[in-house]
Design an enzyme around this catalytic site. Sequence first.
Site, PDB file in Angstrom:
ATOM      1  N   HIS A 136      51.849  57.166  86.798  1.00 30.26           N
ATOM      2  CA  HIS A 136      51.597  55.786  86.393  1.00 30.26           C
ATOM      3  C   HIS A 136      52.707  55.346  85.444  1.00 30.26           C
ATOM      4  CE1 HIS A 136      49.734  58.102  83.163  1.00 30.26           C
ATOM      5  NE2 HIS A 136      49.634  57.012  82.427  1.00 30.26           N
ATOM      6  N   ASP A 149      54.787  56.935  78.085  1.00 31.37           N
ATOM      7  CA  ASP A 149      54.867  58.375  77.837  1.00 31.37           C
ATOM      8  C   ASP A 149      55.003  59.177  79.121  1.00 31.37           C
ATOM      9  OD1 ASP A 149      52.183  57.509  78.298  1.00 31.37           O
ATOM     10  OD2 ASP A 149      51.391  59.400  77.531  1.00 31.37           O
ATOM     11  N   HIS A 150      55.026  58.477  80.264  1.00 28.91           N
ATOM     12  CA  HIS A 150      55.203  59.155  81.548  1.00 28.91           C
ATOM     13  C   HIS A 150      56.491  58.757  82.259  1.00 28.91           C
ATOM     14  CE1 HIS A 150      51.033  60.888  81.807  1.00 28.91           C
ATOM     15  NE2 HIS A 150      50.885  59.994  80.846  1.00 28.91           N
ATOM     16  N   HIS A 154      42.062  54.675  85.580  1.00 33.06           N
ATOM     17  CA  HIS A 154      42.790  54.533  84.322  1.00 33.06           C
ATOM     18  C   HIS A 154      42.950  53.047  84.011  1.00 33.06           C
ATOM     19  CE1 HIS A 154      45.040  56.046  81.011  1.00 33.06           C
ATOM     20  NE2 HIS A 154      46.220  55.602  81.421  1.00 33.06           N
ATOM     21  N   ASP A 212      46.715  60.230  84.251  1.00 31.11           N
ATOM     22  CA  ASP A 212      45.675  59.925  83.276  1.00 31.11           C
ATOM     23  C   ASP A 212      44.480  59.306  83.998  1.00 31.11           C
ATOM     24  OD1 ASP A 212      47.638  60.735  81.592  1.00 31.11           O
ATOM     25  OD2 ASP A 212      47.808  58.854  80.483  1.00 31.11           O
ATOM     26  N   HIS A 227      48.122  67.078  78.492  1.00 33.37           N
ATOM     27  CA  HIS A 227      48.009  65.727  77.932  1.00 33.37           C
ATOM     28  C   HIS A 227      47.063  65.753  76.729  1.00 33.37           C
ATOM     29  CE1 HIS A 227      47.530  61.263  77.976  1.00 33.37           C
ATOM     30  NE2 HIS A 227      48.737  61.313  78.552  1.00 33.37           N
TER      31      HIS A 227
END
Length: 305
Positions: free
Chosen positions: A63, A67-68, A140, A211, A269
Amino acid sequence: MEILFLGTGAGVPAKARNVTSIALKLLEERNAVWLFDCGEATQHQILRTTLKPRKVEKIFITHLHGDHIFGLPGFLGSRSFQGGESPLVIYGPKGIKDFVEVSLRVSETHVKYPLSVIEIGEGTVFEDGQFTVEARRLNHGIESFGYRIMEKDKPGALDAEKLQKEGIHSGPVYRLLKEGRTVTLDDGRTINGKDYLGPAKKGRVVAILGDTRPSPAAVRLAQNADLLIHEATFNRESEKMAHDYFHSTTFQAAKTAKEAGAKQLLLTHISSRYGKEDWPVLEQEAKTVFPESLLVHDFMEVPVS
């Protein structure tokens, strides 16, 4: 086939955990590495390993939260600067193409290798003679995918002893028989390679989820997987907070693994609110539901067996 965790934290980089990136090492299978997510400073993390950026042939983005993906532009540029010339394909949700193209254009980064960006939906996103990768939408705050990586079954071992007893000696014919083909020998006999092969070796399955709250799609992706990698941002007591922020707890991740019939669960995570002293407690929370649970940390390497 091994998993190397380059970042196992949630949200922002922390001293103990960098943000998310996972390397699936397929060096024996295809002399390549696949990345799943590329959080900020992923290329710095790679410097502390034996991974070579030029070996990365695919990047699967779960996604578009920062942070990804914030490590992508730097990694793509460095791969080119360091002599990477082989093609690279990025898979991810709608918007990933814009992110990559704008980042490279504005920074005037010109990569020297063929770069493709594929925006995905649900279903099979990649397939060749070795692997199939399936994607499913999770639950999410923004569109988030989980990936199921399925290795195709391998032919059984060729029974050379049986062949030799029948007067069929090693040579090019063995290769054809190992492929399961029917061949005609010099003496006129016709034999079927399948009659000389042992049981097929079942391919391995790895599920790597983005997530998510607990989700039926997560269970489907992890069905009978050899390895499930599931986020566990919060501890068991923080279930309401996990729900409010569209995340999962250690306990919920373990329930998913159990319901799916997975063989092993790797928890990642992890929120920076939990220090090293808390990690064994988090792991134990999952183990009360699913004993084959392991809380991972940066640079941990786990074989897929």
